[in-house]
Design a protein around this motif. Sequence first.
Motif, PDB file in Angstrom:
ATOM      1  N   ASN A 185       0.872  -1.166   0.000  1.00 47.83           N
ATOM      2  CA  ASN A 185       0.000   0.000   0.000  1.00 47.83           C
ATOM      3  C   ASN A 185       0.910   1.217   0.000  1.00 47.83           C
ATOM      4  O   ASN A 185       1.684   1.426   0.936  1.00 47.83           O
ATOM      5  CB  ASN A 185      -0.899   0.008   1.242  1.00 47.83           C
ATOM      6  N   CYS A 186       0.842   2.016  -1.066  1.00 53.55           N
ATOM      7  CA  CYS A 186       1.849   3.059  -1.215  1.00 53.55           C
ATOM      8  C   CYS A 186       1.293   4.246  -1.981  1.00 53.55           C
ATOM      9  O   CYS A 186       0.226   4.196  -2.579  1.00 53.55           O
ATOM     10  CB  CYS A 186       3.069   2.503  -1.954  1.00 53.55           C
ATOM     11  N   ASP A 187       2.057   5.360  -1.937  1.00 52.40           N
ATOM     12  CA  ASP A 187       1.782   6.472  -2.827  1.00 52.40           C
ATOM     13  C   ASP A 187       3.007   6.645  -3.713  1.00 52.40           C
ATOM     14  O   ASP A 187       3.745   5.701  -3.934  1.00 52.40           O
ATOM     15  CB  ASP A 187       1.414   7.742  -2.044  1.00 52.40           C
TER      16      ASP A 187
ATOM     17  N   HIS B 205       1.431   6.170  -9.397  1.00 51.40           N
ATOM     18  CA  HIS B 205       0.803   7.337  -8.780  1.00 51.40           C
ATOM     19  C   HIS B 205      -0.243   7.916  -9.722  1.00 51.40           C
ATOM     20  O   HIS B 205      -0.014   8.038 -10.923  1.00 51.40           O
ATOM     21  CB  HIS B 205       1.867   8.396  -8.472  1.00 51.40           C
TER      22      HIS B 205
ATOM     23  N   SER C  24      -2.820   1.571  -4.236  1.00 47.87           N
ATOM     24  CA  SER C  24      -2.982   2.927  -3.702  1.00 47.87           C
ATOM     25  C   SER C  24      -4.420   3.378  -3.950  1.00 47.87           C
ATOM     26  O   SER C  24      -5.089   2.887  -4.860  1.00 47.87           O
ATOM     27  CB  SER C  24      -1.989   3.902  -4.343  1.00 47.87           C
TER      28      SER C  24
END
Length: 233
Positions: free
Chosen positions: A20-22, A106, A229
């Motif tokens: 889980n990331c940006d 992103h 994300s």
Amino acid sequence: KPLEIQYELIRFISDVHDLNCDANRIVDSSYDFSVVDSNSLLFLFKYAPEVAKELNIGPEFSFETAKMSNQRTFLTLFPVNFLFSRSLQFPARSDEILKQYRQFPHLYTNKPQTMSSDGSRRVYLELSLGSLKEIWVAVLNITGPLSSWSFADTKLPVPETAEGGPPSYICRLTGSSHEKWNFWLEGRNVEDIRVDVAVLDQNLVEEAKKLKSVFPGWADVTAYSSFLSTYVF
């Protein structure tokens, strides 16, 4: 011998390093496992002690005490993820991922939104796939009062519903990892539009490769890295 034949039929899906990331930060990192077979993951951990040891699983392990993965975790495999049940999640380190990738996938707005006379709102977006190495697919799960989008000749598909959640529209994107996707989403009113982004990278870091290598020969493992994300517009 009959037992060995049964083993050969086992299919394990391993979502290795579910992140889980940006754009450049990891919120959470985990190993997620599911199985497409009549035997459960408990069967695997019982008869493959090397795997259990690598995941720090003790003899008291059970589904009642384990952390479960949801269908969203396996979004990159849509619609196959609807076949999964009782998937399990285990903690994973993220430092090796941070060393290997300069930037993660992103999603962001690339020009101001517009409002039409009927009250609908159009949001213009761009999806960057970051510095991922071997991308297989990117999946968008869009939730909200969507009335149109720029994909598929602006025609919306039949919405999907998973695990009792609200209806959502799912779009699969394929292409080179250096490409950026530009598109728009249009909502019927000013309510928020939520977009879950999931990108599958076939590349594995060394720690994940080591984990995959301890699985026994009778387990057919599909392993990959997925980057998740969520955005609200």
